[in-house]
Design a protein around this motif. Structure first.
Motif, PDB file in Angstrom:
ATOM      1  N   ALA A 137       0.853  -1.194   0.000  1.00 30.44           N
ATOM      2  CA  ALA A 137       0.000   0.000   0.000  1.00 30.44           C
ATOM      3  C   ALA A 137       0.885   1.239   0.000  1.00 30.44           C
ATOM      4  CB  ALA A 137      -0.933   0.005   1.208  1.00 30.44           C
ATOM      5  N   LEU A 138       1.171   1.749  -1.176  1.00 29.31           N
ATOM      6  CA  LEU A 138       1.986   2.954  -1.327  1.00 29.31           C
ATOM      7  C   LEU A 138       1.050   4.158  -1.388  1.00 29.31           C
ATOM      8  CD1 LEU A 138       4.411   1.552  -4.051  1.00 29.31           C
ATOM      9  CD2 LEU A 138       4.853   1.745  -1.598  1.00 29.31           C
ATOM     10  N   SER A 139       0.981   4.898  -0.285  1.00 28.83           N
ATOM     11  CA  SER A 139       0.075   6.044  -0.194  1.00 28.83           C
ATOM     12  C   SER A 139       0.907   7.325  -0.191  1.00 28.83           C
ATOM     13  CB  SER A 139      -0.781   5.931   1.071  1.00 28.83           C
ATOM     14  OG  SER A 139      -1.543   4.737   1.048  1.00 28.83           O
ATOM     15  N   PHE A 140       1.127   7.883  -1.366  1.00 29.15           N
ATOM     16  CA  PHE A 140       2.085   8.972  -1.546  1.00 29.15           C
ATOM     17  C   PHE A 140       1.666  10.262  -0.850  1.00 29.15           C
ATOM     18  CE2 PHE A 140       2.349   6.163  -5.287  1.00 29.15           C
ATOM     19  CZ  PHE A 140       3.661   5.738  -5.149  1.00 29.15           C
ATOM     20  N   ILE A 141       0.367  10.533  -0.803  1.00 24.85           N
ATOM     21  CA  ILE A 141      -0.085  11.794  -0.200  1.00 24.85           C
ATOM     22  C   ILE A 141       0.291  11.857   1.272  1.00 24.85           C
ATOM     23  CG2 ILE A 141      -2.156  13.087   0.450  1.00 24.85           C
ATOM     24  CD1 ILE A 141      -3.379  12.355  -2.199  1.00 24.85           C
ATOM     25  N   CYS A 142       0.233  10.706   1.955  1.00 19.24           N
ATOM     26  CA  CYS A 142       0.599  10.677   3.377  1.00 19.24           C
ATOM     27  C   CYS A 142       2.073  10.978   3.579  1.00 19.24           C
ATOM     28  CB  CYS A 142       0.266   9.312   3.977  1.00 19.24           C
ATOM     29  SG  CYS A 142      -1.483   8.863   3.912  1.00 19.24           S
ATOM     30  N   TRP A 143       2.915  10.593   2.621  1.00 26.14           N
ATOM     31  CA  TRP A 143       4.349  10.861   2.748  1.00 26.14           C
ATOM     32  C   TRP A 143       4.641  12.357   2.596  1.00 26.14           C
ATOM     33  CZ3 TRP A 143       6.453   6.644  -1.136  1.00 26.14           C
ATOM     34  CH2 TRP A 143       5.994   5.385  -0.731  1.00 26.14           C
ATOM     35  N   ILE A 144       3.859  13.011   1.754  1.00 27.04           N
ATOM     36  CA  ILE A 144       4.089  14.440   1.508  1.00 27.04           C
ATOM     37  C   ILE A 144       3.630  15.277   2.697  1.00 27.04           C
ATOM     38  CG2 ILE A 144       3.535  16.366  -0.024  1.00 27.04           C
ATOM     39  CD1 ILE A 144       3.075  14.282  -2.247  1.00 27.04           C
ATOM     40  N   TRP A 145       2.483  14.918   3.293  1.00 27.78           N
ATOM     41  CA  TRP A 145       1.945  15.642   4.453  1.00 27.78           C
ATOM     42  C   TRP A 145       1.787  14.671   5.623  1.00 27.78           C
ATOM     43  CZ3 TRP A 145      -0.323  16.619  -0.461  1.00 27.78           C
ATOM     44  CH2 TRP A 145      -0.072  17.889  -0.978  1.00 27.78           C
ATOM     45  N   PRO A 146       2.873  14.342   6.287  1.00 20.73           N
ATOM     46  CA  PRO A 146       2.824  13.287   7.313  1.00 20.73           C
ATOM     47  C   PRO A 146       2.064  13.662   8.581  1.00 20.73           C
ATOM     48  CG  PRO A 146       4.997  14.306   7.257  1.00 20.73           C
ATOM     49  CD  PRO A 146       4.240  14.861   6.093  1.00 20.73           C
ATOM     50  N   LYS A 147       1.784  14.961   8.801  1.00 16.78           N
ATOM     51  CA  LYS A 147       1.123  15.378  10.042  1.00 16.78           C
ATOM     52  C   LYS A 147      -0.286  15.923   9.815  1.00 16.78           C
ATOM     53  CE  LYS A 147       5.501  16.439  12.362  1.00 16.78           C
ATOM     54  NZ  LYS A 147       6.290  17.469  13.099  1.00 16.78           N
ATOM     55  N   SER A 148      -0.796  15.742   8.604  1.00 17.35           N
ATOM     56  CA  SER A 148      -2.122  16.280   8.283  1.00 17.35           C
ATOM     57  C   SER A 148      -3.180  15.172   8.336  1.00 17.35           C
ATOM     58  CB  SER A 148      -2.115  16.913   6.894  1.00 17.35           C
ATOM     59  OG  SER A 148      -3.427  17.207   6.472  1.00 17.35           O
ATOM     60  N   VAL A 149      -4.163  15.332   9.208  1.00 11.27           N
ATOM     61  CA  VAL A 149      -5.256  14.354   9.304  1.00 11.27           C
ATOM     62  C   VAL A 149      -6.024  14.292   7.989  1.00 11.27           C
ATOM     63  CG1 VAL A 149      -7.428  13.800  10.454  1.00 11.27           C
ATOM     64  CG2 VAL A 149      -5.483  14.617  11.794  1.00 11.27           C
ATOM     65  N   THR A 150      -6.310  15.448   7.412  1.00  9.21           N
ATOM     66  CA  THR A 150      -7.077  15.485   6.161  1.00  9.21           C
ATOM     67  C   THR A 150      -6.330  14.796   5.029  1.00  9.21           C
ATOM     68  OG1 THR A 150      -8.125  17.571   6.817  1.00  9.21           O
ATOM     69  CG2 THR A 150      -8.204  16.987   4.488  1.00  9.21           C
TER      70      THR A 150
END
Length: 745
Positions: free
Chosen positions: A243-256
């Motif tokens: 499960a490669l979730s790229f958006i989470c890597w870019i904004w690691p501290k954003s709940v949204t």
């Protein structure tokens, strides 16, 4: 399989089976006339020593593998086509090595031939049908799982076995009752079985290796080995590839950002997996789906994930911000997991209304709410879609089948064999019914369902077998009774979670398995298999499937510590039980709290009932456009039940599963099929079977050699079996405080 492909296969074959007398191909269905041979060799051995050895072994292996993986995050389901391809080289090996010797069974007059000659098509069909009984996990064992794991109930192994066997075998009794209408009738042609017929014929044509090309067996072995070797990377060394979730890597501290990009607990935007287990988990191999089915499913998933769910969640519909956006759990008003034991009597496991009023209403995540709404819409849309697009032809075929007493060429050929006496089926039905009532009324009433509930559930399945069987036999669609069954018993007998799931299982599964058995009977009909041989193979396959499935599940439930409890499992553990978690939540929703307090006038989600109406009318504009513009054939491929059902598959299926499955399916079934049709026709199904088998066997090897001994992989960033989106499970209501989640202002 398309008509052109079937024709290509048939043009390359030499059918040298003798015809006892000249037959006229008077089958009324053109596709059947083009695909199914009208020849038969009655001297060809079918139920041989090889059939039993290969069939029993394959059924046991497939059952164990599918049941084993059903508890894991990325489950695997090895299907019938995989079994069909895998037993062929083994059958040929036995034919080449076994001695031509007659064996006499001690103390009897019974004897059999070890090697009756070349491994033939009838043996292959029977072996595949026996093996195919083991495809998929045993649905009923989800009841056993939620009793032991979630409700902390003790359930006797004998009761679990009885429940498992009776829910399966009831369907076989139904199949026998309706066989005359749904198998013997030439107008009930079961389109899906023609793919099997074509594949059997293609595999048994004499194939010589062309210079520069591989045989199907060589291709299978190379693809199997490649997938087996590669799978060690995502399964053990680098699980994060699943499960490669790229958006989470870019904004690691954003709940949204985590909610939008999380592939496992979020909406999965730009999320993708590099693991065949992800592409085929739950949905099955994407190589086996027709293009229009894949596209309709992806449209439904896209509209749910990126239109409907965000709109409801970020407008705080149903107080959605109090809870995770994507979850299969149930919640109380404070945003914590719902403690169902607080509203159940500990001795009777019956709903306590006063405790419920003192505690909290039951809430669901936004995606789970939509899953229920889409289930309602799917049920209604299926009825109207079939009525509009297929109603006239179904009615015409039904009338023809009732009036036609002689059948077609295939009926005439099969009638040369001894038929299965009807009293065999009646006996199975009566015996299963008696044991079903005994299982529910006995054992201290642990299943909570009284005898009238068993009778009503069986009647529900019995009443719907013929109409749904007609739909399945003519349109290749199979509406289910799962949702409607749990709603019926939820209204009639509320407050009893185990009774609810047992009723649902008897009603839904008896119908489901009757359709499965009828499908196999029609395949045997087309392949001219002696009916009594079919009966024995199906019965033995069902018994093996249930017993091995039960043994595998019981072993895992008693040996894997904290199985299904994601809060207590060690890091990287795959035993998250996605199906069982949803099954458990459904038992709370419709069994404990009940549909009246969920979807009725007392419920939080009463507005979901509008989905019934929405689903019912949604196929009408598509049907009108297809009539108005008949030259645009693509309009008829807009399949509203498929669009709805894809959204109803959440949250069992995660977003990363859907997108990986869809991309792979589009690549092979649209791009490769369009540009390299010859390669696709020859290798597509073989590749599917090889990838399924390679990934499954590697995962089994890793589990038994490493994970079973507590070695879950290397300790590094990529060892996380999740998607590195921990904040995706956080609520966004500032009043709700959850451990590990930041405060949202």
């Amino acid at each position: 399989m398309e008509v052109e492909e079937v024709r290509e296969i048939e043009e390359g074959e030499v059918n040298d089976q003798p015809i006892e007398e000249e037959e006229v191909n008077d089958c009324p269905i053109e596709q059947v006339r083009m695909t199914v041979p009208i020849s038969d060799d009655q001297t060809m051995p079918a139920l041989t020593f090889r059939t039993w050895v290969l069939g029993v072994f394959s059924c046991a292996m497939l059952t164990f593998t599918n049941q084993f993986f059903s508890f894991r995050q990325n489950s695997i389901s090895i299907g019938t086509i995989s079994a069909q391809l895998m037993v062929l080289p083994l059958g040929k090996l036995m034919a080449a090595t076994l001695p031509e010797k007659t064996v006499v069974v001690p103390l009897t007059d019974f004897s059999f031939l070890l090697n009756p000659g070349p491994f033939n098509m009838k043996e292959h069909v029977l072996t595949s049908i026996l093996a195919g009984a083991g495809t998929g996990s045993v649905y009923t064992l989800q009841i056993v799982t939620i009793c032991k794991v979630f409700y902390k109930m003790e359930i006797q192994p004998l009761l679990a076995i009885l429940l498992t066997l009776t829910t399966q075998m009831a369907g076989y009794g139904f199949a026998g009752l309706f066989k005359i209408y749904l198998v013997d009738s030439p107008y009930m042609w079961w389109p899906g079985s023609l793919v099997q017929v074509s594949l059997f014929r293609a595999l048994h044509e004499k194939e010589s290796r062309v210079k520069g090309r591989l045989t199907r067996l060589q291709f299978f072995l190379i693809a199997f080995a490649s997938c087996f070797i590669y799978s060690i990377v995502p399964v053990y060394f680098f699980p994060s590839l699943s499960a490669l979730s790229f958006i989470c890597w870019i904004w690691p501290k954003s709940v949204t950002a985590h909610q939008i990009g999380g592939g496992l607990h979020g909406l999965g935007l730009f999320s993708f997996g590099l693991d065949w287990n992800v592409a085929s988990a739950i949905l099955g191999s994407p190589l086996a789906y027709p293009p229009y089915s894949i596209l309709c499913s992806l449209v439904g998933a896209f509209l749910a994930l990126y239109v409907a769910v965000p709109l409801v969640y970020w407008t705080n519909g149903f107080e959605a911000k109090r809870f995770p956006i994507f979850s299969s759990n149930t919640f109380d008003q404070s945003g914590k997991p719902y403690n169902v034991l607080r509203i159940l009597d500990r001795k009777t496991f019956i709903f306590d209304i006063q405790a419920y009023n003192n505690y909290s209403k039951l809430y669901l995540s936004t995606i789970f709410v939509f899953a229920y709404g889409m289930s309602f819409a799917t049920l209604a849309a299926t009825l109207s879609h079939v009525a509009l697009f297929n109603g006239r032809s179904i009615w015409r075929q039904m009338k023809s089948s009732m009036q036609d007493k002689t059948g077609d060429v295939h009926n005439r050929i099969v009638k040369k064999y001894d038929s299965v006496p009807q009293w065999w089926f009646y006996t199975i039905f009566v015996v299963v019914l008696a044991f079903s009532i005994f299982a529910c009324e006995g054992f201290g009433g642990k299943l909570q369902l009284p005898y009238w509930g068993v009778l009503l559930a069986i009647t529900l399945g019995l009443v719907f077998t013929l109409p749904i069987g007609v739909i399945a036999a003519t349109t290749n669609q199979e509406p289910g009774l799962s949702v409607i069954a749990e709603l019926i018993i939820g209204y009639l007998y509320p407050g009893r979670p185990i009774a609810n799931v047992v009723f649902k299982t008897y009603g839904h599964l008896s119908l489901n398995h009757s359709i499965y058995f009828l499908y196999d009977l029609k395949l045997g009909h087309y392949m001219k298999i002696p009916p009594k041989s079919m009966f024995l193979v199906q019965m033995v396959g069902t018994l093996i499937y249930n017993m091995i499935g039960f043994g595998t599940a019981w072993w895992l439930l008693t040996s894997v510590e904290n199985i299904c409890d994601v809060t207590k499992l060690p890091k990287g553990s795959p035993w998250t039980c996605p199906r069982e978690n949803v099954f458990y939540s459904s038992s709370i929703i419709n069994g404990v709290v009940g549909p009246l307090r969920m979807f009725g006038k007392l419920g939080v989600y009463a507005k979901l009932n509008w989905f019934f109406l929405f689903g019912l009318i949604s196929p009408v504009p598509i049907w009108w456009l297809s009539c108005k513009f008949p030259q645009h054939k693509w309009i008829q491929l807009i399949h509203m039940p498929l669009i709805f059902s894809s959204a109803a598959a959440f949250p069992v299926i995660k977003a990363v599963h859907f997108w990986t499955w869809g991309v792979v399916g589009i690549f092979f079934n649209i791009y490769v099929y369009g540009r390299y049709k010859g390669w696709w026709t020859r290798h597509n199904y073989v590749l599917s079977a090889a990838l399924q088998a390679g990934a499954a066997f590697l995962s089994l090897l890793v589990y038994f050699s490493l994970q079973m001994n507590g070695r879950f992989g290397l300790d590094w960033w990529g060892a996380d079996g999740g998607d590195h989106c921990p904040l995706a499970t956080c609520p966004t209501d500032p009043r709700i405080m959850v451990d590990g989640c930041p405060t949202v202002s």
